[in-house]
Each structure stands twice: as structure tokens, then as C-alpha cells.
Design a protein around this motif. Sequence first.
Motif, short mmCIF file in Angstrom:
data_model
loop_
_atom_site.label_atom_id
_atom_site.label_comp_id
_atom_site.label_asym_id
_atom_site.label_seq_id
_atom_site.Cartn_x
_atom_site.Cartn_y
_atom_site.Cartn_z
N ILE A 129 40.20 48.29 37.01
CA ILE A 129 41.32 48.06 37.58
C ILE A 129 41.83 46.28 38.01
O ILE A 129 40.95 45.43 37.59
N ASP A 130 43.09 45.85 38.99
CA ASP A 130 43.36 44.75 39.56
C ASP A 130 43.67 43.96 38.29
O ASP A 130 44.12 44.35 36.95
N GLU A 131 42.93 43.43 38.09
CA GLU A 131 43.15 42.06 36.80
C GLU A 131 42.39 41.84 36.29
O GLU A 131 40.84 41.95 36.65
N ALA A 132 42.35 41.29 34.82
CA ALA A 132 41.13 41.43 34.45
C ALA A 132 40.39 39.99 33.26
O ALA A 132 41.81 39.34 33.14
N THR B 208 32.89 35.37 35.75
CA THR B 208 34.03 36.88 36.55
C THR B 208 33.71 37.76 37.16
O THR B 208 32.80 37.98 36.86
N LYS B 209 35.16 38.47 37.70
CA LYS B 209 34.77 39.44 38.29
C LYS B 209 35.95 40.33 38.00
O LYS B 209 36.85 40.20 37.62
N PHE B 210 35.22 41.35 37.74
CA PHE B 210 35.98 43.19 37.72
C PHE B 210 35.90 43.73 39.07
O PHE B 210 35.41 43.65 40.15
N VAL C 118 47.95 37.57 46.28
CA VAL C 118 48.43 36.99 45.00
C VAL C 118 49.20 38.09 44.71
O VAL C 118 50.44 38.08 44.44
N ARG C 119 48.76 39.33 45.10
CA ARG C 119 49.76 41.08 45.01
C ARG C 119 50.84 41.28 46.21
O ARG C 119 50.05 41.57 47.14
N ASP C 120 51.67 41.65 45.53
CA ASP C 120 52.34 42.58 46.58
C ASP C 120 51.79 43.80 45.53
O ASP C 120 52.94 44.27 44.30
MG LIG Z 1 42.48 39.77 43.48
#
Ligand SMILES: [Mg+2]
Length: 299
Positions: free
Chosen positions: A218-221, A204-206, A18-20
Motif C-alpha cells: 500500500i501507500d507509495e513505492a 527505501t520504505k514499504f 503529503v497525501r490527503d
Molecule cells: Mg507517507
Amino acid sequence: MTVYETNLPFRLIARGKVRDVYETPEGILLVATDRLSAFDVVFPDPIPRKGEVLNQLGAYWFRETHSMVPNHLKSINPIEALGLTDHSEELAGRCSLCHAAQPFPVECVVRGYLEGSAWTDYQRDQTVSGVRLPAGLERRARLPHPIFTPSTKAESGHDMPISFAKVVKLIGVDAAEFIRARSLELYHFAHAELLNKDILLSDTKFEFGMFDGEIILIDEALTPDSSRFWEAEPYLSGKAAVSYDKQYLRDYVEASGWNKTPPAPKLPSDVIGNLSARYLEIFRLITGRTLDELENDQI
Ligand SMILES: [Mg+2]
Ligand SMILES: Nc1ncnc2c1ncn2[C@@H]1O[C@H](COP(=O)(O)OP(=O)(O)OP(=O)(O)O)[C@@H](O)[C@H]1O
């Protein structure tokens, strides 16, 4: 503007599903594109506004939780500071400047309900990531208490569930206990906050990493890409759970007969429209504001 892929004048460290991700002198730049993935395969069609929803919703949760655990977010509006005004149109609302951490090779999954791969595993031997659960639970049942069910962070392909002992082997006991404790705290906090908004946080995932000698989030939350959100009222009154997350896409894909190996099929325009609307709706339900209201305020 809908964005499938970016090419910015910085070193591209990674193009995730999903992310660059770029390296800049100020930190790493995470650009949330409008790419969509399911079953670890990226679809060929972008979903309008999805990247903005993920970026702004992540920022909302990083603000809400920073007193519980420090996180990587430095700036949600770094376009000018990074000299990227030529790219304003494609980047607006969808990029975050972050501390460049060394990510732990562990996905910190927390589950309060029995769904997805946990339901599959439970049916096999009544355990999920090595955690033994009571007998006789039904699909989507609320667990006696939320459980930490970590998985590997696969470079490519599917993440595999691992035991807590394996996490200890990978990153040491102190870090393992720290990220487990923070993940469970974050889940409890978000579950309670979302319930007030008539949303159930199923799981959910962290992700965590090391920055400056400290463990940070980090990443998304707590976005619809990293979480299962259900409409609370029907669930609590014993009706079928209505999902705000990617379940709509998973159901569409299951019915389409696609075998879940690349390439992913093109999506009909009504499915793309519905997905976009769902991302925007969950943003509004969680933050209490529409994405447009928020972005107009930021200008
Ligand atoms: Mg990801
Ligand atoms: N602060 C940070 N420091 C270093 N890396 C980060 C940071 N925040 C996120 N990342 C990494 O950036 C990538 C984000 O890209 P994206 O979310 O598209 O990846 P993904 O396809 O979900 O994940 P993966 O790369 O794990 O397959 C992830 O690999 C994530 O681990």
C-alpha cells in the motif's frame, strides 16, 4: 496547478504529511499534494509538480512489481468515475483510487547501504535495528547484503526502529515473515533495475496492509520521498555520492540553522525551483519519459 491542500466532497480520513486521504464508495482516494516534509515537519511552501511525480512514479512501480506482490492500486485516473470533474484541474495526475486496506503498524525499511539513521545507529554500537554489522564500515558503505530494518509507524512525530521480534509481536509471525520477504525481494528487484539506469537505491520504505484476507503493498513505492537514490557512477568509482532524493533539502535545512521543530521555515524561490526540478529529473531517469510526455499520452 500547484496544490497544497484539497477539500473534496468525500469524507477526509487523514491528511498525512503529503497525501490527503478520502473515503469513497469505490475505495480510498489518495491525493498526492505538493506538500514537502523533512525531519517529519511539513514546510509552508508547495513544490510545483511534486505530487504528480509521486503519484505517477508510484503507479509505475506498482505496475512493475505487481507480479511479485499484489498492491492497492485500482485506478490512476478516477476523476470521472468518482464524479470529481469539477475538481479536474487540481486533481489531474495526482490522485489514485486504491483498495482500502488495514495498514500494518510497521514501516518496512530495507537498506543496502549505510546512511541516515542507520549510520547514526551503527556508530553507536555497530548494530542497526538489532542487526549486527561488520566492524569498520564507513558512511554510505555497501552492506554485505540488504537488511530489513523495520520501524514503528508513529501517529505523529518520529518513527522508532524496532527489532524483527517486535514486528512478530505486533502482527504475528506469518505476516511478519511475509512482509520481510516481500520487502527484500522488492528492494533487490528495484536495485537491479535502477542500476541499469545508473541509479543506486540506497534504502527505501514499504508499507503493507490487509485487504480481502490478503497482504498487499500500500501507500507509495520507490519514490524520492520514500527512498534514497544516488547517482551510481560517481559512487562506484569512489567519489562522493550525488543524491537525487531529499538530501538536497536536508543539506539546505542543516545549513540554514533551523532547529527541526515546527514551524518549518519558508524556502527561497531558487530552492523551491531546484527541488521541483529534481523531482521531475528523477521521474525521467527512472521511467525514461518526462512527466509531460506521460501525461499527454494519458489525455
Ligand atoms: Mg507517507
Ligand atoms: N491502501 C491503503 N489503505 C489504507 N491506508 C493507506 C493505504 N495507502 C496508504 N495509506 C495510508 O495513507 C496515508 C498516506 O498519507 P501520507 O503519505 O501523507 O502520510 P505520512 O504523513 O507519510 O504518513 P503517516 O500518516 O504514516 O504519518 C498513510 O498514513 C498511509 O499509511
